[in-house]
Design a protein around this motif. Structure first.
Motif, PDB file in Angstrom:
ATOM      1  N   VAL A 150      40.358  78.154  14.065  1.00  0.00           N
ATOM      2  CA  VAL A 150      40.208  77.047  12.543  1.00  0.00           C
ATOM      3  C   VAL A 150      41.682  78.037  11.475  1.00  0.00           C
ATOM      4  CG1 VAL A 150      38.789  78.218  10.299  1.00  0.00           C
ATOM      5  CG2 VAL A 150      37.265  78.984  12.074  1.00  0.00           C
ATOM      6  N   ASP A 151      42.072  78.688  11.813  1.00  0.00           N
ATOM      7  CA  ASP A 151      43.467  79.230  11.522  1.00  0.00           C
ATOM      8  C   ASP A 151      44.155  77.481  11.349  1.00  0.00           C
ATOM      9  OD1 ASP A 151      43.033  80.839   9.661  1.00  0.00           O
ATOM     10  OD2 ASP A 151      43.995  82.480  11.041  1.00  0.00           O
ATOM     11  N   HIS A 152      44.545  77.253  12.920  1.00  0.00           N
ATOM     12  CA  HIS A 152      45.314  75.893  13.660  1.00  0.00           C
ATOM     13  C   HIS A 152      44.939  74.733  12.716  1.00  0.00           C
ATOM     14  CE1 HIS A 152      47.484  73.999  16.224  1.00  0.00           C
ATOM     15  NE2 HIS A 152      46.307  73.315  16.766  1.00  0.00           N
ATOM     16  N   LEU A 153      43.147  74.407  12.605  1.00  0.00           N
ATOM     17  CA  LEU A 153      42.840  73.851  12.130  1.00  0.00           C
ATOM     18  C   LEU A 153      43.009  73.130  10.774  1.00  0.00           C
ATOM     19  CD1 LEU A 153      39.469  72.614  13.596  1.00  0.00           C
ATOM     20  CD2 LEU A 153      41.379  71.403  14.703  1.00  0.00           C
ATOM     21  N   VAL A 154      43.065  73.795  10.467  1.00  0.00           N
ATOM     22  CA  VAL A 154      43.672  73.876   8.808  1.00  0.00           C
ATOM     23  C   VAL A 154      45.002  74.306   8.533  1.00  0.00           C
ATOM     24  CG1 VAL A 154      42.782  75.683   6.969  1.00  0.00           C
ATOM     25  CG2 VAL A 154      41.056  74.841   8.021  1.00  0.00           C
ATOM     26  N   GLU A 155      45.223  75.004   8.770  1.00  0.00           N
ATOM     27  CA  GLU A 155      46.791  74.913   8.180  1.00  0.00           C
ATOM     28  C   GLU A 155      47.352  74.220   9.404  1.00  0.00           C
ATOM     29  OE1 GLU A 155      48.037  79.278   9.910  1.00  0.00           O
ATOM     30  OE2 GLU A 155      46.279  79.851   8.149  1.00  0.00           O
ATOM     31  N   VAL A 156      47.943  73.695  10.332  1.00  0.00           N
ATOM     32  CA  VAL A 156      48.649  72.784  11.577  1.00  0.00           C
ATOM     33  C   VAL A 156      47.871  71.403  11.052  1.00  0.00           C
ATOM     34  CG1 VAL A 156      48.718  72.043  13.692  1.00  0.00           C
ATOM     35  CG2 VAL A 156      49.104  74.467  12.896  1.00  0.00           C
ATOM     36  N   HIS A 157      46.620  71.206  10.786  1.00  0.00           N
ATOM     37  CA  HIS A 157      46.134  69.432  10.882  1.00  0.00           C
ATOM     38  C   HIS A 157      45.335  69.537   9.433  1.00  0.00           C
ATOM     39  CE1 HIS A 157      46.944  68.957  15.103  1.00  0.00           C
ATOM     40  NE2 HIS A 157      46.919  70.497  15.137  1.00  0.00           N
ATOM     41  N   GLY A 158      45.758  70.495   8.466  1.00  0.00           N
ATOM     42  CA  GLY A 158      45.009  70.127   6.923  1.00  0.00           C
ATOM     43  C   GLY A 158      43.337  69.823   7.229  1.00  0.00           C
ATOM     44  N   ARG A 159      42.459  70.391   8.226  1.00  0.00           N
ATOM     45  CA  ARG A 159      40.672  69.938   8.071  1.00  0.00           C
ATOM     46  C   ARG A 159      40.541  71.246   7.308  1.00  0.00           C
ATOM     47  NH1 ARG A 159      40.993  65.573  12.413  1.00  0.00           N
ATOM     48  NH2 ARG A 159      42.405  64.963  12.178  1.00  0.00           N
ATOM     49  N   ARG A 160      39.465  70.663   6.043  1.00  0.00           N
ATOM     50  CA  ARG A 160      39.093  71.111   5.622  1.00  0.00           C
ATOM     51  C   ARG A 160      37.054  71.559   5.424  1.00  0.00           C
ATOM     52  NH1 ARG A 160      42.632  73.704   2.784  1.00  0.00           N
ATOM     53  NH2 ARG A 160      40.692  75.103   1.503  1.00  0.00           N
ATOM     54  N   ARG A 161      37.027  70.193   6.405  1.00  0.00           N
ATOM     55  CA  ARG A 161      35.055  70.346   6.427  1.00  0.00           C
ATOM     56  C   ARG A 161      35.000  70.095   8.041  1.00  0.00           C
ATOM     57  NH1 ARG A 161      36.913  65.620   3.947  1.00  0.00           N
ATOM     58  NH2 ARG A 161      36.258  64.491   5.687  1.00  0.00           N
ATOM     59  N   LEU A 162      34.854  71.509   7.636  1.00  0.00           N
ATOM     60  CA  LEU A 162      34.738  71.785   9.072  1.00  0.00           C
ATOM     61  C   LEU A 162      33.913  73.027   9.373  1.00  0.00           C
ATOM     62  CD1 LEU A 162      37.773  75.147  10.047  1.00  0.00           C
ATOM     63  CD2 LEU A 162      37.017  71.655  10.499  1.00  0.00           C
ATOM     64  N   VAL A 163      32.177  72.338  10.656  1.00  0.00           N
ATOM     65  CA  VAL A 163      31.219  72.594  11.339  1.00  0.00           C
ATOM     66  C   VAL A 163      30.886  73.763  12.444  1.00  0.00           C
ATOM     67  CG1 VAL A 163      29.559  71.685  13.234  1.00  0.00           C
ATOM     68  CG2 VAL A 163      30.734  69.910  10.609  1.00  0.00           C
ATOM     69  N   HIS A 164      30.677  74.686  12.830  1.00  0.00           N
ATOM     70  CA  HIS A 164      29.906  75.340  13.902  1.00  0.00           C
ATOM     71  C   HIS A 164      29.525  75.049  14.422  1.00  0.00           C
ATOM     72  CE1 HIS A 164      31.302  78.775  15.881  1.00  0.00           C
ATOM     73  NE2 HIS A 164      29.993  79.300  15.632  1.00  0.00           N
ATOM     74  N   VAL A 165      29.463  74.766  15.584  1.00  0.00           N
ATOM     75  CA  VAL A 165      28.199  75.024  16.989  1.00  0.00           C
ATOM     76  C   VAL A 165      27.908  76.147  17.698  1.00  0.00           C
ATOM     77  CG1 VAL A 165      27.295  73.409  18.593  1.00  0.00           C
ATOM     78  CG2 VAL A 165      28.681  72.781  16.449  1.00  0.00           C
ATOM     79  N   THR A 166      26.846  77.191  17.564  1.00  0.00           N
ATOM     80  CA  THR A 166      27.762  78.278  17.619  1.00  0.00           C
ATOM     81  C   THR A 166      26.954  78.494  19.224  1.00  0.00           C
ATOM     82  OG1 THR A 166      25.135  78.792  17.717  1.00  0.00           O
ATOM     83  CG2 THR A 166      26.647  79.541  15.668  1.00  0.00           C
ATOM     84  N   GLY A 167      27.332  79.346  19.337  1.00  0.00           N
ATOM     85  CA  GLY A 167      27.279  80.289  21.403  1.00  0.00           C
ATOM     86  C   GLY A 167      25.271  80.454  21.257  1.00  0.00           C
ATOM     87  N   THR A 168      24.334  81.068  21.833  1.00  0.00           N
ATOM     88  CA  THR A 168      23.697  81.743  21.788  1.00  0.00           C
ATOM     89  C   THR A 168      23.463  82.946  21.570  1.00  0.00           C
ATOM     90  OG1 THR A 168      24.028  82.493  23.676  1.00  0.00           O
ATOM     91  CG2 THR A 168      22.619  80.592  24.256  1.00  0.00           C
ATOM     92  N   LEU A 169      22.465  83.068  19.798  1.00  0.00           N
ATOM     93  CA  LEU A 169      22.781  84.089  18.829  1.00  0.00           C
ATOM     94  C   LEU A 169      21.782  85.386  19.588  1.00  0.00           C
ATOM     95  CD1 LEU A 169      22.417  81.763  15.617  1.00  0.00           C
ATOM     96  CD2 LEU A 169      24.514  82.725  17.190  1.00  0.00           C
ATOM     97  N   ASP A 170      21.304  85.230  20.427  1.00  0.00           N
ATOM     98  CA  ASP A 170      20.913  86.589  20.912  1.00  0.00           C
ATOM     99  C   ASP A 170      22.146  87.547  21.498  1.00  0.00           C
ATOM    100  OD1 ASP A 170      20.675  85.168  22.869  1.00  0.00           O
ATOM    101  OD2 ASP A 170      19.136  85.426  23.515  1.00  0.00           O
ATOM    102  N   HIS A 171      23.059  86.788  21.780  1.00  0.00           N
ATOM    103  CA  HIS A 171      25.027  87.357  22.740  1.00  0.00           C
ATOM    104  C   HIS A 171      25.478  87.706  21.902  1.00  0.00           C
ATOM    105  CE1 HIS A 171      22.193  85.799  26.374  1.00  0.00           C
ATOM    106  NE2 HIS A 171      23.243  86.790  27.190  1.00  0.00           N
ATOM    107  N   ARG A 172      26.271  89.347  21.894  1.00  0.00           N
ATOM    108  CA  ARG A 172      27.217  89.006  21.100  1.00  0.00           C
ATOM    109  C   ARG A 172      28.348  88.520  20.793  1.00  0.00           C
ATOM    110  NH1 ARG A 172      28.516  91.419  16.979  1.00  0.00           N
ATOM    111  NH2 ARG A 172      25.866  92.301  16.972  1.00  0.00           N
ATOM    112  N   THR A 173      28.275  87.849  21.864  1.00  0.00           N
ATOM    113  CA  THR A 173      29.585  86.517  21.436  1.00  0.00           C
ATOM    114  C   THR A 173      29.389  85.256  20.631  1.00  0.00           C
ATOM    115  OG1 THR A 173      29.173  85.698  23.517  1.00  0.00           O
ATOM    116  CG2 THR A 173      31.076  86.407  23.949  1.00  0.00           C
TER     117      THR A 173
END
Lengths: 348, 348
Positions: free
Chosen positions: A176-199
């Motif tokens: 996220v830091d890279h996208l925001v700080e280097v590329h100035g992106r601010r409207r971000l989406v996260h597509v998660t992994g399986t939420l029954d796994h800690r990762t």
DNA sequence: CTGAAAGCGCTTACAG
DNA sequence: CTGAAAGCGCTTACAG
């Protein structure tokens, strides 16, 4: 089939007892140099190899370690991941003259779990468990049983477990830091992994923490399942949505990023021009797409190797080892985030 | 660590001999229903699991099969290939209640080869050997020794070997046929695999046979080693060459095709407009590139599964099985050959 | 110092 | 019908 050669055959050939032959082969000093040499020669000539069953029974040690692959994970985690772990395990096991057993749960239906059988049958001296679900009671039972086991991943709720893993939270923050700080992106989406796994949980947490730290206000989280198809589906959903289109998507793994990349391309969206894409894992896919996918390189092979070394520490009762080993990860910068193409860079 | 529970413990709890307990658990009819139930309950309560060493020693059977990975192949063949084979093996082994052992040669230096040790030590009842070099004497020795073994691939020089594989010659011909007949390409290049492996030789033979059949006159063969880098290098060489540029490249596997694809793209060559590209394997990479790579799908998982079933036939002395099992392959048409994008089609 | 028994855990063939 | 020995192959603790 040729009858297999036993110690008795070797001993008979030399004219000593099998006990003496055993000691001769192990270099026991009470056997004369002369006899030792004779026995070794006879063993070579006959092609003698010790029976692993006989030795295991006598020494109460199988000289084998098992990789446990929970059935659920076979689909969820990729082939490449397991193979990297397996490669690392083999390296460590070879160094200890131990075999590697791969144990997949036959099926869920029978509550009879692979873990326990392998361990209690003493087929293996210990087990590596990887990518277990957070609520997998069997892992907990295994750890509680005191049988040697090392878990790959992060299991904060299992205080007694010996674990090897990475910091998923921090790693995702770096993306996220890279996208925001280097590329100035601010409207971000996260597509998660399986939420029954800690990762899955940790990567989401990292995303949200970094988003908040940067004061991002236009942030979306979509649940995925680590499959390429779910990455495509989540992206489809984004394309359908009203409102401002996001300018960056943080996928919880590379497989989903591949699905997303292809979906965006098919919809005529420019990556990274319109939307930057980043993934997680770098097990092989992220390098071959166009554009290459910026991602976090998870040191899966090293995780397998170190976990196995920890396991031998446990089996051999070598104490004083840390319960948790956390490995550093690398941010691998490719073109999908907006960095220059052809300029793959790695940052530790 | 908890002392492991033996049959004697179970027997003592019920008040019978361990021999009786053994028979009770195996459902021997001479044990009364009453006793049988009592023993089974006791076994459950104590968490008894038979010792694999004890059982193996007594029954002269390890209930395990090994996958032999010659050290040379680890690099040469990809992670994905082995994992597919391993998945198929696990399926078959699970059905036989057998363990799967993965045996990698520690290193070449010690002439001491993994094959023999694993087999002679009776750690496994039999072995699957995959992707061995044509001149690998150890494979020959293994087959000659009469120990149960099934080879994946094509080994025409080993008449006694039980093998499972595909027809690489015919499959490569189909790729050439497709390029010539559907896309009108006539200036073809073949980038070979490793030529000390039968697959490499056969794919080259298929390429040349088809080229001749179609009367192609402008044909080039470049030696590769199956790595992405060698695909890139071969392609670089093509780009440097004088004379008419080829209009199609048949790579002996997908990894090399990926390398070639990227090299062509970087040089500004349009794929498939200027040059069509096809690969071989379809283990995962070919689907994710842009354009997707037209290739032959090798049924590696099925090969692993069937090889393992054949292996159990051998171990259990079930005769009457064919020495050679040849599986059909599919031509998977994607965009890199000039077919329409997004229209993946499979032809058996 | 050295010969050979004991026993790891299991199952089947044998003795009673 | 049932009790319990024998023995798979190995190594170490014990007896001499």
């Amino acid at each position: 089939m040729a009858k297999s050669v036993t110690l008795k055959d070797v001993a008979a050939k030399v004219g000593v007892t099998s006990a003496a032959a055993s000691m001769a082969l192990s270099g026991h000093e009470r056997i004369s140099e002369r006899t030792r040499a004779a026995v070794k020669r006879a063993a070579d000539e006959l092609g003698y190899v010790p029976s692993s069953a006989g030795r295991a029974l006598r020494s109460q040690r199988a000289d084998a370690v098992a990789l446990i692959v929970p059935n659920s994970s076979a689909h969820v985690f990729g082939h490449l991941y397991f193979m990297h772990v397996l490669t690392g395990m083999s390296t460590a096991a070879n160094a200890h003259d131990a075999q590697v057993i791969v144990s997949t749960n036959a099926d869920t239906s029978s509550g009879d779990v692979a873990y326990e059988r392998v361990m209690r049958s003493r087929t293996a001296d210990g087990a590596i468990v990887t990518s277990a679900a957070v609520d997998d009671d069997h892992v907990q039972a295994l750890v509680a049983s005191g049988l040697p086991a090392v878990l790959i991943g992060n299991y904060p709720h299992l205080a007694d477990a010996v674990t090897v893993g990475i910091d998923d939270v921090r790693a995702t923050e770096r993306l996220v830091d890279h996208l925001v700080e280097v590329h100035g992106r601010r409207r971000l989406v996260h597509v998660t992994g399986t939420l029954d796994h800690r990762t899955g949980l940790d990567r989401r947490r990292g995303f949200l923490a970094a988003a908040e730290r940067h004061g991002l206000t236009d942030v979306t989280v979509i649940e995925g399942d680590l499959s390429e198809a779910s990455g495509a589906a989540a992206t489809e959903q984004l394309l359908q949505a009203s409102g401002a289109r996001p300018d960056g998507v943080v996928f919880a793994n590379d497989d989903m990023a591949v699905g997303g990349l292809h979906t965006l391309r098919r919809a005529g969206v420019d990556v990274p021009g319109d939307v930057a894409v980043v993934g997680f894992d770098d097990f092989g896919l992220a390098r071959v797409t166009t554009p290459g996918i910026t991602t976090i390189r998870v040191p899966a092979e090293e995780m397998g190797r170190i976990a196995t070394e920890r396991l031998f520490d446990l089996v051999d009762h070598r104490g004083g080892q840390p319960a948790r080993t956390e490995l550093p990860v690398e941010l691998v910068v490719r073109a999908s985030c907006g960095c220059e193409p052809d300029a793959e860079r790695v940052r530790t």
